[in-house]
Scaffold this active site. Structure first.
Site, PDB file in Angstrom:
ATOM      1  N   GLU A   1      41.410  -5.954  97.016  1.00  0.00           N
ATOM      2  CA  GLU A   1      42.717  -5.619  97.556  1.00  0.00           C
ATOM      3  C   GLU A   1      43.366  -6.830  98.216  1.00  0.00           C
ATOM      4  O   GLU A   1      44.576  -7.067  98.062  1.00  0.00           O
ATOM      5  CB  GLU A   1      42.594  -4.489  98.586  1.00  0.00           C
ATOM      6  CG  GLU A   1      41.992  -3.202  98.034  1.00  0.00           C
ATOM      7  CD  GLU A   1      40.489  -3.117  98.237  1.00  0.00           C
ATOM      8  OE1 GLU A   1      40.010  -2.026  98.554  1.00  0.00           O
ATOM      9  OE2 GLU A   1      39.803  -4.150  98.070  1.00  0.00           O
TER      10      GLU A   1
ATOM     11  N   LEU B   1      16.130 -19.601  81.438  1.00  0.00           N
ATOM     12  CA  LEU B   1      16.794 -18.353  81.847  1.00  0.00           C
ATOM     13  C   LEU B   1      18.141 -18.627  82.510  1.00  0.00           C
ATOM     14  O   LEU B   1      18.574 -17.882  83.397  1.00  0.00           O
ATOM     15  CB  LEU B   1      15.897 -17.526  82.788  1.00  0.00           C
ATOM     16  CG  LEU B   1      14.532 -17.131  82.234  1.00  0.00           C
ATOM     17  CD1 LEU B   1      13.783 -16.274  83.249  1.00  0.00           C
ATOM     18  CD2 LEU B   1      14.652 -16.403  80.898  1.00  0.00           C
TER      19      LEU B   1
END
Length: 362
Positions: free
Chosen positions: A83, A234
């Site tokens: 917001e 990874l």
């Protein structure tokens, strides 16, 4: 099989597609869904970048119904909630405006002031919310906004937003991260050739898709067997902004200091335990929303049997690895009979199937 985007794909629609004005009740209802879809699509930009917070998106329209601001939460880069990002992006008076937000605005002081107060101070006329915040401390935003004289509408695209935020909601309700096991298999469900030689089972397109899964996860887990045999990094490739997912290594064997998982490119946690309940308990202490498993069949099937795997993503190649290859599942048919197929799409020559595990353990 259908083609197109699966549930992890992000739909980034240009703002220009959402500039239709709100005119009348019928048009308003349709437009509210479109605008909430825009907020939802924005929120998904935060996947892998917000934990322990949820993903949230927000869109602001002026009194004429034209978009004048938008934003999404990405905690790794800024503490601002969606917001506040949207309000700052508007750069104009928001008196009489409407904000569409995927999650109920917070009503408490945490790392940031309450979003409800920012909305009230900006003199919004209306707030459209998809889902309520299940946190007792953060909730109460709807009541606060209504008490300030702001119109509040609820449950716009709530099913879709629940799905998109399922990992965070799962953590809230269970106390542990949502765990997704990603596997790659041949046409007959094998993961390696009979001679044990390393080989790519699936296509470059599937391997590129896995990079998206990695980037949208908070941590990536392997066992010490995979760590020692594959020496993986990874690290999501072709990504930018924020930090990389943490790396989790489960097992009792030591990983040499020269291995990639011991480098400084990402945080690595070593969980030296074989008790799966204790492993998951330690995982939960890190506050992850979502953990992607790239472990081998021994650890993966053990976690699956123990009821800790929530989703299964299978990349299946049309190619065969031969009759003597290593099988991933002892009984794939029974396993998938106890799972719900969420999506199935083509990834290059491969098929990507996404399941929710509906029967736990056994």
């Amino acid at each position: 099989m259908t083609s197109g985007m699966d549930v992890y794909g992000l739909l980034h629609t240009p703002i220009s597609c959402y500039t239709k004005r709100v005119e009348g009740d019928g048009a308003e209802a349709m437009n509210a869904s479109e605008l909430m879809q825009r907020a939802l699509s924005l929120s998904e930009n935060g996947l892998g970048k917000t934990y322990p917070n949820p993903i949230v998106g927000a869109v602001i329209t002026d009194a004429a119904g034209t978009i004048i601001g938008e934003g999404f939460h990405q905690r790794q880069i800024s503490p601002d909630h969606a917001e506040i990002v949207a309000i700052k992006s508007a750069q104009q008076s928001l008196k009489g405006a409407t904000i569409y937000v995927t999650l109920e605005p917070c009503n408490h002081i945490g790392n940031t002031p309450p979003c409800t107060e920012a909305i009230i101070d900006a003199e919004f006329a209306r707030v459209v919310i998809s889902i309520r915040d299940p946190h007792e401390a953060a909730g109460g935003g709807v009541e606060r906004l209504r008490a300030a004289g702001i119109d509040v509408d609820l449950d716009v695209l709530s099913k879709e937003v629940h799905f998109s935020n399922r990992s965070w909601l799962h953590k809230i309700h269970t106390g542990r991260p949502r765990m997704i096991w990603k596997v790659a298999v041949s046409a007959e469900g094998k993961i390696a050739a009979g001679n044990g030689s390393p080989t790519w089972v699936t296509s470059e397109e599937s391997r590129a898709d896995v990079q998206v899964l990695r980037a949208q996860s908070d941590a990536i887990l392997v066992g010490t067997g995979t760590a020692l045999s594959d020496n993986p990094h990874l690290i999501p490739r072709n990504t930018s902004g924020g930090k990389y997912p943490d790396r989790i290594v489960v097992g009792l064997r030591d990983i040499p200091s020269t291995h990639n998982l011991n480098d400084s490119s990402a945080v690595t946690h070593f969980i030296r335990n074989q008790d799966l309940e204790k492993v998951v308990l330690q995982l939960s202490s890190y506050s992850y929303n979502q953990v992607l498993l790239e472990c081998g069949p021994m650890l993966g099937n053990a976690l699956l049997s123990a009821g800790f795997i929530d989703e299964l993503i299978i990349y299946r190649s049309p190619e065969s690895l031969g009759a003597d290859g290593a099988q991933l599942f002892a009984d794939e048919r029974t396993l998938l009979a106890n799972a719900e197929l969420i999506s199935q799409i083509a990834i290059g020559p491969d098929t990507k199937s996404h399941y929710f595990i509906t029967k736990r353990g056994g």
